[in-house]
Design a protein around this motif. Structure first.
Motif, PDB file in Angstrom:
ATOM      1  N   ARG A 124      28.471  59.674  64.995  1.00 54.29           N
ATOM      2  CA  ARG A 124      28.692  61.097  64.417  1.00 54.29           C
ATOM      3  C   ARG A 124      27.357  61.604  63.560  1.00 54.29           C
ATOM      4  N   THR A 125      26.765  60.528  63.133  1.00 58.19           N
ATOM      5  CA  THR A 125      25.644  60.579  62.375  1.00 58.19           C
ATOM      6  C   THR A 125      24.471  61.343  62.816  1.00 58.19           C
ATOM      7  N   GLN A 126      23.592  61.772  62.147  1.00 58.30           N
ATOM      8  CA  GLN A 126      22.297  62.743  62.924  1.00 58.30           C
ATOM      9  C   GLN A 126      21.356  61.836  63.790  1.00 58.30           C
ATOM     10  N   LYS A 127      21.301  60.648  63.291  1.00 63.19           N
ATOM     11  CA  LYS A 127      20.370  59.609  63.974  1.00 63.19           C
ATOM     12  C   LYS A 127      21.076  59.195  65.325  1.00 63.19           C
ATOM     13  N   GLN A 128      22.104  58.953  65.253  1.00 64.01           N
ATOM     14  CA  GLN A 128      22.893  58.409  66.348  1.00 64.01           C
ATOM     15  C   GLN A 128      22.946  59.796  67.447  1.00 64.01           C
ATOM     16  N   ARG A 129      23.443  60.728  66.937  1.00 64.86           N
ATOM     17  CA  ARG A 129      23.629  61.804  67.918  1.00 64.86           C
ATOM     18  C   ARG A 129      22.226  62.201  68.377  1.00 64.86           C
ATOM     19  N   ALA A 130      21.236  62.133  67.783  1.00 67.25           N
ATOM     20  CA  ALA A 130      19.959  62.343  68.356  1.00 67.25           C
ATOM     21  C   ALA A 130      19.714  61.113  69.366  1.00 67.25           C
ATOM     22  N   ILE A 131      19.998  60.157  69.169  1.00 70.61           N
ATOM     23  CA  ILE A 131      19.665  59.116  70.341  1.00 70.61           C
ATOM     24  C   ILE A 131      20.408  59.334  71.571  1.00 70.61           C
ATOM     25  N   MET A 132      21.784  59.816  71.324  1.00 73.51           N
ATOM     26  CA  MET A 132      22.500  60.152  72.489  1.00 73.51           C
ATOM     27  C   MET A 132      22.123  61.222  73.218  1.00 73.51           C
ATOM     28  N   VAL A 133      21.524  62.196  72.469  1.00 71.78           N
ATOM     29  CA  VAL A 133      20.992  63.351  73.308  1.00 71.78           C
ATOM     30  C   VAL A 133      19.592  62.886  74.028  1.00 71.78           C
ATOM     31  N   ILE A 134      18.832  61.993  73.245  1.00 75.10           N
ATOM     32  CA  ILE A 134      17.542  61.518  73.961  1.00 75.10           C
ATOM     33  C   ILE A 134      17.976  61.012  75.344  1.00 75.10           C
ATOM     34  N   ILE A 244       7.670  57.018  85.385  1.00 75.05           N
ATOM     35  CA  ILE A 244       7.828  56.700  83.788  1.00 75.05           C
ATOM     36  C   ILE A 244       7.275  57.705  83.171  1.00 75.05           C
ATOM     37  N   SER A 245       6.140  57.991  83.522  1.00 75.21           N
ATOM     38  CA  SER A 245       5.421  59.537  83.093  1.00 75.21           C
ATOM     39  C   SER A 245       5.979  60.608  82.873  1.00 75.21           C
ATOM     40  N   TYR A 246       6.901  60.913  83.972  1.00 70.89           N
ATOM     41  CA  TYR A 246       7.549  62.105  84.148  1.00 70.89           C
ATOM     42  C   TYR A 246       8.701  62.194  83.166  1.00 70.89           C
ATOM     43  N   VAL A 247       9.513  60.792  83.003  1.00 70.35           N
ATOM     44  CA  VAL A 247      10.573  60.843  82.384  1.00 70.35           C
ATOM     45  C   VAL A 247      10.090  60.968  80.759  1.00 70.35           C
ATOM     46  N   VAL A 248       9.071  60.187  80.528  1.00 73.45           N
ATOM     47  CA  VAL A 248       8.618  60.324  78.928  1.00 73.45           C
ATOM     48  C   VAL A 248       8.147  61.768  78.625  1.00 73.45           C
ATOM     49  N   GLN A 249       7.452  62.376  79.455  1.00 73.38           N
ATOM     50  CA  GLN A 249       7.147  63.695  79.072  1.00 73.38           C
ATOM     51  C   GLN A 249       8.123  64.605  78.981  1.00 73.38           C
ATOM     52  N   SER A 250       9.277  64.536  79.885  1.00 72.48           N
ATOM     53  CA  SER A 250      10.431  65.330  79.967  1.00 72.48           C
ATOM     54  C   SER A 250      11.058  65.097  78.766  1.00 72.48           C
ATOM     55  N   VAL A 251      11.082  64.132  77.912  1.00 75.35           N
ATOM     56  CA  VAL A 251      11.762  63.727  76.607  1.00 75.35           C
ATOM     57  C   VAL A 251      10.956  64.591  75.559  1.00 75.35           C
ATOM     58  N   VAL A 252       9.681  64.251  75.526  1.00 73.96           N
ATOM     59  CA  VAL A 252       8.631  64.960  74.627  1.00 73.96           C
ATOM     60  C   VAL A 252       8.899  66.427  74.650  1.00 73.96           C
ATOM     61  N   ASN A 254      11.710  68.090  75.833  1.00 67.13           N
ATOM     62  CA  ASN A 254      12.934  68.781  75.561  1.00 67.13           C
ATOM     63  C   ASN A 254      13.764  68.213  74.615  1.00 67.13           C
ATOM     64  N   CYS A 255      13.099  67.160  73.670  1.00 62.53           N
ATOM     65  CA  CYS A 255      13.861  66.473  72.758  1.00 62.53           C
ATOM     66  C   CYS A 255      13.001  66.373  71.514  1.00 62.53           C
ATOM     67  N   ARG A 256      12.271  67.325  71.299  1.00 62.43           N
ATOM     68  CA  ARG A 256      11.436  67.114  69.996  1.00 62.43           C
ATOM     69  C   ARG A 256      11.926  66.989  68.986  1.00 62.43           C
ATOM     70  N   GLN A 257      12.891  68.091  68.628  1.00 64.76           N
ATOM     71  CA  GLN A 257      13.558  67.988  67.461  1.00 64.76           C
ATOM     72  C   GLN A 257      14.392  66.565  67.262  1.00 64.76           C
ATOM     73  N   GLU A 258      14.809  66.176  68.189  1.00 63.25           N
ATOM     74  CA  GLU A 258      15.769  65.006  68.071  1.00 63.25           C
ATOM     75  C   GLU A 258      14.849  63.794  67.661  1.00 63.25           C
ATOM     76  N   LEU A 259      13.594  63.569  68.224  1.00 65.90           N
ATOM     77  CA  LEU A 259      12.690  62.566  68.196  1.00 65.90           C
ATOM     78  C   LEU A 259      12.039  62.620  66.496  1.00 65.90           C
ATOM     79  N   GLU A 260      11.821  63.912  66.236  1.00 61.63           N
ATOM     80  CA  GLU A 260      11.638  64.049  64.838  1.00 61.63           C
ATOM     81  C   GLU A 260      12.744  63.557  63.848  1.00 61.63           C
TER      82      GLU A 260
END
Length: 431
Positions: A124-134, A244-252, A254-260
């Motif tokens: 439930r913590t913010q970091k663990q939630r972010a990891i699951m979203v990514i 791999i390039s496609y997957v990484v750039q998709s995360v960048v 769509n998940c910028r907030q979670e990465l931050e």
């Protein structure tokens, strides 16, 4: 009646009154104002309760809320540039669902074993939630890449009669009167599927009974395993780096907030663009010798070796043409140098080790039969696999991506145990 919403969609309701089902992540008070840190799984938002603007009951209910208490909260959504989400809620109503007492995970520091014992709550913590979203975005991007590039999803069996790679690190079970094992790879079955469908991929759980306690290992993990008919080693490498390039750039994207939220250096991920550098096993050995490693030719690389090699690059690097003696029986020898095979391991940067292993497969039935004998594998057990070479054999290649190691690298995590909702490690089967 207020519109029901989730936090992720509050940008669609600025100036409107909405109701959100949420949990209290944290709260603080400043005299006549209470600040409720709300989460609902889709995101986070601050709810502001002003004593002079709500009933006494709403104010008292807000005061009674404890960490992880659940509630329906109603209020007006407004823009707030200073908040992480860009929005806040001015609370007008609270309906308490459940008041939590003595929640085990508090904002203070807890030991890893304690957190793992409470993994069901730690999520439930913010970091663990972010990891699951990514992780979920990586899965979505994996499927999108293959689904839009002519691959067909095929599901290999989880219960198998033998090892995929001729190893003994298997979980044994009984299949009625026969012996069976939890799969360590779906590759052999995917080769059969490729002969029927051309380009295929699987995505499922795999199991390794290795008594390893390193930060890179899990007992149960998920693998993506593509196989491609009429595809040679070089063509496979091109698919891997594009994938791999496609997957990484998709995360960048769509998940910028979670990465931050987890403190990831996004610039390092933005640099992950094909093509990737390549070195041969021979060149890797020579480099390691210059770095003080005493490793003979013919020995496999360990984590320190892979890390030293990866430190030279800011992208994943392919190590190609390993000695045949340290690779699986099905890998095709280099026609110009039979003591090495047409294979490659993709090593992630920043010390995360191998994330992909792949090769061109042996398509010569006579050579494959020789490999069976060398590795003391039962021809009877693998007869169906030999049939793939007897009936319309073609050049073909494939690879396997470990999902959890990939999540660890993209998220910049110290340990792979945080990359899967409920990790199975050498000494952990609970919760």
């Amino acid at each position: 009646m207020a519109t029901k919403s989730v936090i992720r969609n509050v940008n669609q309701h600025v100036g409107e009154t909405v109701t959100i089902g949420a949990w209290i992540n944290n709260k603080r008070s400043s005299g006549k104002i209470q600040f409720l840190q709300l989460r609902d799984g889709s995101g986070y938002i601050q709810g502001v309760v002003v004593k002079s603007e709500v009933s006494e009951q709403v104010w008292d209910d807000a005061k009674s809320l404890t960490q992880e208490s659940s509630l329906y909260v109603t209020g007006v959504i407004r823009e707030e540039p200073r908040s992480q989400s860009g929005y806040e809620m001015t609370v007008t109503g609270i309906e308490i669902i459940h008041l939590t007492e003595n929640y085990p995970i508090t904002p203070k520091e807890h030991g890893v074993d304690y957190l793992m014992d409470h993994r069901h709550l730690w999520l439930r913590t913010q970091k663990q939630r972010a990891i699951m979203v990514i992780r979920a975005e990586i899965i979505r991007a994996v499927q999108a890449y293959f689904d839009t590039n002519g691959f067909t999803l095929v599901d290999p069996p989880i219960l198998t009669p033998t090892s995929a790679e001729g190893t003994t690190n298997l979980f044994h079970t009984k299949y009625f009167e026969e012996d069976a094992y939890l799969t360590q790879s779906g590759q052999l079955y995917m080769e059969a599927a490729a002969m029927a469908l051309g380009k295929v991929y699987s995505f499922g759980p795999t199991f390794r009974a290795e008594k390893s306690k390193t930060r890179r290992h899990l007992i149960e993990f998920w693998m993506i395993e593509p196989e491609m008919a009429f595809t040679d080693h070089e063509e496979s490498l091109q698919v891997q780096e594009q994938f791999i390039s496609y997957v990484v750039q998709s995360v960048v994207k769509n998940c910028r907030q979670e990465l931050e939220a987890i403190g990831r250096d996004i610039s390092k991920l933005e640099a992950i663009q094909a093509p990737f550098p390549r070195i041969t096993y021979d060149e890797a050995i020579e480099f390691l010798h210059t770095q003080g490693f005493d490793i003979p030719w013919g020995e496999d690389f360990g984590a320190p070796h892979e890390t030293a090699i990866a430190e030279k690059y800011d992208k994943p690097v392919f190590i190609t043409h390993y000695p045949a003696g340290i690779k699986a029986f099905y890998m095709k020898p280099d026609p110009n140098r039979p003591e090495v095979v047409l294979c490659a391991d993709m090593i992630a940067p920043e010390g995360y080790g191998e994330i992909i292993g792949g090769s061109q497969r042996i398509d010569d039935p006579q050579l494959l039969e020789e490999r069976f004998k060398e590795h003391e594998l039962s021809m009877e057990t693998y007869q169906w696999y030999m049939d793939l070479r007897k009936y319309g054999t073609v050049p073909h290649s494939g690879f396997g991506l470990g999902l959890e190691r990939t999540v660890a690298w993209i998220c910049g995590l110290d340990h792979v145990r945080e990359t899967i909702p409920f990790p199975r490690t050498l000494y952990r089967l609970y919760p």
